[in-house]
Enzyme design. Structure first.
Site, PDB file in Angstrom:
ATOM      1  N   GLY A 165      33.585   8.748 -13.297  1.00 25.68           N
ATOM      2  CA  GLY A 165      33.758  10.099 -12.752  1.00 25.68           C
ATOM      3  C   GLY A 165      35.158  10.668 -12.782  1.00 25.68           C
ATOM      4  O   GLY A 165      35.335  11.880 -12.833  1.00 25.68           O
ATOM      5  N   ASP A 216      33.256   9.745  -0.768  1.00 31.67           N
ATOM      6  CA  ASP A 216      31.967  10.036  -0.144  1.00 31.67           C
ATOM      7  C   ASP A 216      31.797   9.122   1.077  1.00 31.67           C
ATOM      8  O   ASP A 216      32.365   9.386   2.127  1.00 31.67           O
ATOM      9  CB  ASP A 216      30.893   9.824  -1.220  1.00 31.67           C
ATOM     10  CG  ASP A 216      29.502  10.243  -0.785  1.00 31.67           C
ATOM     11  OD1 ASP A 216      29.383  11.209  -0.032  1.00 31.67           O
ATOM     12  OD2 ASP A 216      28.526   9.590  -1.207  1.00 31.67           O
ATOM     13  N   THR A 217      31.071   8.014   0.956  1.00 28.06           N
ATOM     14  CA  THR A 217      30.952   7.094   2.098  1.00 28.06           C
ATOM     15  C   THR A 217      32.274   6.378   2.360  1.00 28.06           C
ATOM     16  O   THR A 217      32.539   5.937   3.473  1.00 28.06           O
ATOM     17  CB  THR A 217      29.881   6.009   1.834  1.00 28.06           C
ATOM     18  OG1 THR A 217      30.310   5.201   0.746  1.00 28.06           O
ATOM     19  CG2 THR A 217      28.534   6.619   1.530  1.00 28.06           C
ATOM     20  N   ASN A 247      33.172   3.588   0.757  1.00 26.91           N
ATOM     21  CA  ASN A 247      33.066   2.166   0.408  1.00 26.91           C
ATOM     22  C   ASN A 247      33.905   1.796  -0.819  1.00 26.91           C
ATOM     23  O   ASN A 247      34.644   0.823  -0.790  1.00 26.91           O
ATOM     24  CB  ASN A 247      31.603   1.782   0.149  1.00 26.91           C
ATOM     25  CG  ASN A 247      30.829   1.634   1.441  1.00 26.91           C
ATOM     26  OD1 ASN A 247      31.311   1.009   2.382  1.00 26.91           O
ATOM     27  ND2 ASN A 247      29.653   2.234   1.514  1.00 26.91           N
ATOM     28  N   THR A 248      33.765   2.603  -1.886  1.00 34.03           N
ATOM     29  CA  THR A 248      34.469   2.276  -3.135  1.00 34.03           C
ATOM     30  C   THR A 248      35.977   2.223  -2.914  1.00 34.03           C
ATOM     31  O   THR A 248      36.627   1.222  -3.243  1.00 34.03           O
ATOM     32  CB  THR A 248      34.144   3.332  -4.220  1.00 34.03           C
ATOM     33  OG1 THR A 248      32.730   3.464  -4.312  1.00 34.03           O
ATOM     34  CG2 THR A 248      34.720   2.943  -5.561  1.00 34.03           C
ATOM     35  N   LEU A 249      36.531   3.296  -2.356  1.00 30.67           N
ATOM     36  CA  LEU A 249      37.992   3.357  -2.234  1.00 30.67           C
ATOM     37  C   LEU A 249      38.549   2.348  -1.243  1.00 30.67           C
ATOM     38  O   LEU A 249      39.631   1.812  -1.452  1.00 30.67           O
ATOM     39  CB  LEU A 249      38.450   4.762  -1.844  1.00 30.67           C
ATOM     40  CG  LEU A 249      38.674   5.745  -2.988  1.00 30.67           C
ATOM     41  CD1 LEU A 249      39.443   6.955  -2.498  1.00 30.67           C
ATOM     42  CD2 LEU A 249      39.413   5.103  -4.152  1.00 30.67           C
ATOM     43  N   ARG A 301      28.771  15.852 -16.792  1.00 27.96           N
ATOM     44  CA  ARG A 301      30.176  15.455 -16.643  1.00 27.96           C
ATOM     45  C   ARG A 301      31.127  16.374 -17.393  1.00 27.96           C
ATOM     46  O   ARG A 301      32.278  16.548 -16.994  1.00 27.96           O
ATOM     47  CB  ARG A 301      30.386  14.034 -17.189  1.00 27.96           C
ATOM     48  CG  ARG A 301      29.784  12.941 -16.343  1.00 27.96           C
ATOM     49  CD  ARG A 301      30.370  11.605 -16.757  1.00 27.96           C
ATOM     50  NE  ARG A 301      29.574  10.465 -16.348  1.00 27.96           N
ATOM     51  CZ  ARG A 301      29.611   9.906 -15.135  1.00 27.96           C
ATOM     52  NH1 ARG A 301      30.402  10.405 -14.215  1.00 27.96           N
ATOM     53  NH2 ARG A 301      28.856   8.878 -14.840  1.00 27.96           N
TER      54      ARG A 301
HETATM   55  P1  IMP Z   1      31.628   6.136  -2.062  1.00 29.94           P
HETATM   56  O1  IMP Z   1      31.851   4.677  -2.272  1.00 29.94           O
HETATM   57  O2  IMP Z   1      30.350   6.430  -1.345  1.00 29.94           O
HETATM   58  O3  IMP Z   1      32.791   6.887  -1.473  1.00 29.94           O
HETATM   59  O4  IMP Z   1      31.287   6.654  -3.483  1.00 29.94           O
HETATM   60  C1  IMP Z   1      32.024   7.377  -4.272  1.00 29.94           C
HETATM   61  C2  IMP Z   1      31.342   7.439  -5.631  1.00 29.94           C
HETATM   62  O5  IMP Z   1      29.970   7.927  -5.512  1.00 29.94           O
HETATM   63  C3  IMP Z   1      32.082   8.422  -6.454  1.00 29.94           C
HETATM   64  O6  IMP Z   1      33.055   7.763  -7.228  1.00 29.94           O
HETATM   65  C4  IMP Z   1      30.982   9.028  -7.299  1.00 29.94           C
HETATM   66  O7  IMP Z   1      30.811   8.254  -8.461  1.00 29.94           O
HETATM   67  C5  IMP Z   1      29.723   8.932  -6.479  1.00 29.94           C
HETATM   68  N1  IMP Z   1      29.413  10.217  -5.784  1.00 29.94           N
HETATM   69  C6  IMP Z   1      29.436  10.433  -4.460  1.00 29.94           C
HETATM   70  N2  IMP Z   1      29.140  11.717  -4.160  1.00 29.94           N
HETATM   71  C7  IMP Z   1      28.940  12.332  -5.346  1.00 29.94           C
HETATM   72  C8  IMP Z   1      28.628  13.701  -5.714  1.00 29.94           C
HETATM   73  O8  IMP Z   1      28.477  14.631  -4.899  1.00 29.94           O
HETATM   74  N3  IMP Z   1      28.502  13.940  -7.051  1.00 29.94           N
HETATM   75  C9  IMP Z   1      28.661  12.966  -7.989  1.00 29.94           C
HETATM   76  N4  IMP Z   1      28.969  11.695  -7.700  1.00 29.94           N
HETATM   77  C10 IMP Z   1      29.109  11.378  -6.381  1.00 29.94           C
HETATM   78 MG    MG Z   2      32.572   7.017  -9.075  1.00 31.39          MG
END
Ligand code: IMP
Ligand code: MG
Length: 174
Positions: free
Chosen positions: A42, A101-102, A104-106, A163
């Site tokens: 992304g 978003d949540t 978790n990833t970062l 994308r």
């Molecule tokens: P997190 O670990 O939930 O913060 O996830 C983040 C990842 O989820 C991002 O790097 C995106 O790949 C994906 N993601 C979360 N929300 C969206 C959205 O609204 N559109 C597209 N991808 C999203």
């Molecule tokens: Mg991502």
């Protein structure tokens, strides 16, 4: 449930360009970045535009971070590849993702980079959805804070599509 893409962008290409110019100035004045670490897929367009607003000596690397586990419930497990190929030791690392978003990833990735020997770790995201947070984390540099909708374009996908759009659109229920 079926979705369609919004007719008009929610964030225009011009607004993104302005925000990135701003982020470049903020980052340059606050953090001496040695390595930009982009999260695939992304962030690929965002990283490409952002690094051209940073000092040209910055190193650039990408990792693939994918959550796994039960699709309904985020387990907080994130697989990060390729890991051993990148040297973080004694570096100021700026992790760049498309959206927070949540969290978790970062949060997992930041910890792993710190454990990898980085000097200091900061994070930068184009979009932030604070209402969706599951773990306590904020990004140090944020382009746009948005409501809880599914965003596509400028690197962000919906089922691997959209994308390549130059602006950010919203997926709407039909
Ligand atoms: P997190 O670990 O939930 O913060 O996830 C983040 C990842 O989820 C991002 O790097 C995106 O790949 C994906 N993601 C979360 N929300 C969206 C959205 O609204 N559109 C597209 N991808 C999203
Ligand atoms: Mg991502």
């Amino acid at each position: 449930m079926d979705y369609k893409i919004s007719e008009k962008p929610v964030i225009s290409a011009l607004e993104i360009e302005g925000s990135i110019r701003n982020l470049g100035q903020q980052i340059t004045s606050q953090f001496k970045v040695d390595l930009v670490l982009g999260v695939l897929t992304g962030s690929f367009i965002f990283v490409a535009d952002l690094v051209r607003r940073l000092d040209p000596s910055v190193q650039i690397a990408f990792v693939n971070a994918s959550s796994y586990g039960n699709a309904q419930k985020s387990t907080g497990c994130v697989e990060i590849l390729p890991w051993n190929a990148i040297d973080f030791t004694h570096k100021n690392v700026l992790i760049v993702d498309d959206i927070l978003d949540t969290g978790n990833t970062l949060s997992i990735l930041s910890n792993r980079v710190r454990e990898g020997g980085a000097l200091e770790v900061k994070t930068c995201v184009l979009l932030d959805k604070p209402s969706r947070r599951q773990v306590q984390i904020h990004a140090d540099f944020v382009g746009f804070s948005i409501e809880d909708y599914f965003a596509v374009g400028y690197g962000l996908d919906f089922a691997s599509e959209y994308r390549a759009l130059p602006a950010v659109y919203k997926m709407e229920k039909i």
